[in-house]
Scaffold this motif. Sequence first.
Motif, PDB file in Angstrom:
ATOM      1  N   TYR A 289      51.898   0.904 102.356  1.00  0.00           N
ATOM      2  CA  TYR A 289      53.044   0.160 101.814  1.00  0.00           C
ATOM      3  C   TYR A 289      52.621  -0.669 100.604  1.00  0.00           C
ATOM      4  N   PHE A 290      51.536  -1.400 100.738  1.00  0.00           N
ATOM      5  CA  PHE A 290      51.069  -2.216  99.619  1.00  0.00           C
ATOM      6  C   PHE A 290      50.581  -1.351  98.464  1.00  0.00           C
ATOM      7  N   ALA A 291      50.010  -0.186  98.765  1.00  0.00           N
ATOM      8  CA  ALA A 291      49.606   0.732  97.699  1.00  0.00           C
ATOM      9  C   ALA A 291      50.825   1.166  96.889  1.00  0.00           C
ATOM     10  N   ALA A 292      51.940   1.445  97.583  1.00  0.00           N
ATOM     11  CA  ALA A 292      53.173   1.822  96.887  1.00  0.00           C
ATOM     12  C   ALA A 292      53.725   0.656  96.082  1.00  0.00           C
ATOM     13  N   VAL A 293      53.586  -0.554  96.591  1.00  0.00           N
ATOM     14  CA  VAL A 293      54.003  -1.742  95.840  1.00  0.00           C
ATOM     15  C   VAL A 293      53.239  -1.832  94.523  1.00  0.00           C
ATOM     16  N   THR A 294      51.937  -1.624  94.575  1.00  0.00           N
ATOM     17  CA  THR A 294      51.129  -1.668  93.355  1.00  0.00           C
ATOM     18  C   THR A 294      51.506  -0.532  92.418  1.00  0.00           C
ATOM     19  N   ALA A 295      51.799   0.647  92.972  1.00  0.00           N
ATOM     20  CA  ALA A 295      52.228   1.765  92.133  1.00  0.00           C
ATOM     21  C   ALA A 295      53.525   1.441  91.399  1.00  0.00           C
ATOM     22  N   VAL A 296      54.462   0.835  92.099  1.00  0.00           N
ATOM     23  CA  VAL A 296      55.723   0.425  91.466  1.00  0.00           C
ATOM     24  C   VAL A 296      55.454  -0.600  90.373  1.00  0.00           C
ATOM     25  N   ASP A 297      54.566  -1.540  90.654  1.00  0.00           N
ATOM     26  CA  ASP A 297      54.220  -2.551  89.648  1.00  0.00           C
ATOM     27  C   ASP A 297      53.676  -1.908  88.380  1.00  0.00           C
ATOM     28  N   LEU A 298      52.778  -0.951  88.523  1.00  0.00           N
ATOM     29  CA  LEU A 298      52.194  -0.302  87.349  1.00  0.00           C
ATOM     30  C   LEU A 298      53.236   0.530  86.602  1.00  0.00           C
ATOM     31  N   ALA A 299      54.133   1.169  87.347  1.00  0.00           N
ATOM     32  CA  ALA A 299      55.209   1.929  86.700  1.00  0.00           C
ATOM     33  C   ALA A 299      56.144   0.991  85.943  1.00  0.00           C
ATOM     34  N   PHE A 300      56.450  -0.146  86.547  1.00  0.00           N
ATOM     35  CA  PHE A 300      57.302  -1.143  85.893  1.00  0.00           C
ATOM     36  C   PHE A 300      56.636  -1.656  84.620  1.00  0.00           C
ATOM     37  N   GLY A 301      55.324  -1.828  84.665  1.00  0.00           N
ATOM     38  CA  GLY A 301      54.597  -2.273  83.487  1.00  0.00           C
ATOM     39  C   GLY A 301      54.747  -1.308  82.311  1.00  0.00           C
ATOM     40  N   LYS A 302      54.805  -0.008  82.588  1.00  0.00           N
ATOM     41  CA  LYS A 302      54.989   0.975  81.515  1.00  0.00           C
ATOM     42  C   LYS A 302      56.373   0.845  80.870  1.00  0.00           C
ATOM     43  N   ILE A 303      57.367   0.525  81.683  1.00  0.00           N
ATOM     44  CA  ILE A 303      58.710   0.325  81.147  1.00  0.00           C
ATOM     45  C   ILE A 303      58.742  -0.911  80.246  1.00  0.00           C
ATOM     46  N   LEU A 304      58.100  -1.974  80.691  1.00  0.00           N
ATOM     47  CA  LEU A 304      58.038  -3.177  79.870  1.00  0.00           C
ATOM     48  C   LEU A 304      57.304  -2.909  78.558  1.00  0.00           C
ATOM     49  N   GLN A 305      56.231  -2.144  78.629  1.00  0.00           N
ATOM     50  CA  GLN A 305      55.467  -1.834  77.424  1.00  0.00           C
ATOM     51  C   GLN A 305      56.302  -1.028  76.436  1.00  0.00           C
ATOM     52  N   ALA A 306      57.156  -0.143  76.943  1.00  0.00           N
ATOM     53  CA  ALA A 306      58.023   0.641  76.058  1.00  0.00           C
ATOM     54  C   ALA A 306      58.993  -0.265  75.308  1.00  0.00           C
ATOM     55  N   LEU A 307      59.505  -1.276  75.981  1.00  0.00           N
ATOM     56  CA  LEU A 307      60.393  -2.231  75.315  1.00  0.00           C
ATOM     57  C   LEU A 307      59.633  -3.013  74.248  1.00  0.00           C
ATOM     58  N   ASP A 308      58.396  -3.378  74.556  1.00  0.00           N
ATOM     59  CA  ASP A 308      57.575  -4.095  73.568  1.00  0.00           C
ATOM     60  C   ASP A 308      57.307  -3.221  72.343  1.00  0.00           C
ATOM     61  N   SER A 309      56.881  -1.989  72.577  1.00  0.00           N
ATOM     62  CA  SER A 309      56.441  -1.131  71.474  1.00  0.00           C
ATOM     63  C   SER A 309      57.591  -0.687  70.579  1.00  0.00           C
ATOM     64  N   THR A 310      58.798  -0.686  71.113  1.00  0.00           N
ATOM     65  CA  THR A 310      59.966  -0.294  70.314  1.00  0.00           C
ATOM     66  C   THR A 310      60.664  -1.484  69.667  1.00  0.00           C
ATOM     67  N   GLY A 311      60.153  -2.681  69.902  1.00  0.00           N
ATOM     68  CA  GLY A 311      60.784  -3.870  69.341  1.00  0.00           C
ATOM     69  C   GLY A 311      62.083  -4.251  70.016  1.00  0.00           C
ATOM     70  N   LEU A 312      62.328  -3.751  71.227  1.00  0.00           N
ATOM     71  CA  LEU A 312      63.587  -4.004  71.923  1.00  0.00           C
ATOM     72  C   LEU A 312      63.502  -5.137  72.943  1.00  0.00           C
TER      73      LEU A 312
END
Length: 496
Positions: A289-312
């Motif tokens: 369960y906690f491994a999946a929590v960390t996986a979700v966190d890392l996936a969420f981080g990629k979404i945030l990075q996309a917003l940063d890199s596109t200036g959005l």
Amino acid sequence: MLNFDRRTFLKNTALATTSFALTGCQTEGESVVSSQKSSKRPNLVFVFPDQFRVQALGFMKQDPVITPNLDRFAVESRYFTNAVSNRPLCSPYRGMLLTGRWPHSTGITTNCNSSVPNNYLRQSECTLTDVLADNDYSVGYIGKWHLDTPQGVPRAPHWRGSVWDSYTPPGPQRHGVDFWYSYGTDSRHLEPHYWIGDASEDEKTVVDEYSPEHESKVAVEYIKNTDGSYRDNNKPFTLFVAMNPPHPRYQDVPDQYREYYKDKTPDELLNRGNVDKEHNPSHKNVADYFAAVTAVDLAFGKILQALDSTGLKDDTIVVFSADHGEMMGSHGLMQKVVAYEESFRIPLIIRWPGKIPTGPDDLHINVPDYMPTLLSLMGLKEKTPSQVEGADCSPALLGQGMPRPKSTFYLCDTDLHDKDIDVKRGVRTSRYTFVVELLEDGSFEKILYDNHNDPYQMISVAEENPEIVGRLSVELKNWLTKTRDPYTEKFLKVIA
């Protein structure tokens, strides 16, 4: 099984941008705003993994989890310490989120599956996605939908033997979503499938990739929209990302995420004071369960990075939440539905740089409040449908004054339909959780937890606190009557 490359992805998602005529949300004489005007409105990215409990946020310092992206995100955001899932179950939460209405108003009172054929999101409902699409937003949905009842299958006598997954055809049943990369509900996280765009029911795509990883890649492509095949760059966009993990099957998580917890024993991971270390059903599940929590966190981080890199980043409201929590052995229970903190409370973290102040907020916010609150933040307050039952909490998010509710409302209806058993209603205040349960034999039980002095909710103090029970009974009565709860009369007989 398909090895899902970018060429195949683009071929399928090109179909997903097909537009459909929308009905039911615009009143006669209204016109859709121009793209020039709507482009000044904020984008919205709403990420809500399934069964992600609030204690599994690293910055909360409760579960021993690793969530670096959520921890950083919280520093930039407003996070709500009293957010709850009013009906802690997948489909009712999603119904409340999209309609701003209570489960007994929409008819989505339990999970959508073949045991309850009339339990689904009606086309006649005016949803958040409908309103946004009607007002010139591009609207995307990635992941678990779980708002349709499977069609063309026999009715199952019980939910345990039901068909769960369902196909949502293009058109009004998708409620304004023009980028569709979704499925009904299915828990094969390592081999997820999706209906993409206009794909027919027989044309689902199976992916050989962990679902949070894959869905975050799709979300990143949608946000970047490099060649314009995902959305109209002249419009603001809304994107929902509904990851299924950390929902069961817990064991369906890649080994790379288990590595984060390999040196911890189950007893070290299950650190809550209401966990029976000797007789615990979650020992075999907690690391996964906690491994999946960390996986979700890392996936969420990629979404945030996309917003940063596109200036959005500055132009986008980002919400991280969940449809309900997970007991994970607390009180000897697994999963959800109950009013214990591990099930009832959920993450709610909202970022809009320069607009929404950062830090904690103890606002008592209900799930039906999300729709009117988000519409108001996005400049569409006047477009909020009249049938919405939630409250606009945007002043609180913006740091302005507003009447602050004293409590949130808890609902639990039986899954054995047409029998009034296991029906519960309750309220949660800043200090107390109060629940009344109607029992099968016609009797009832009142439970009161003092969450300050007893944070693990080990002992009900209802009998020795009649004054508090009386005060919270009045609060519960107010919620029952305000929401036109169908069980109001039965509960008023026992709490009056």
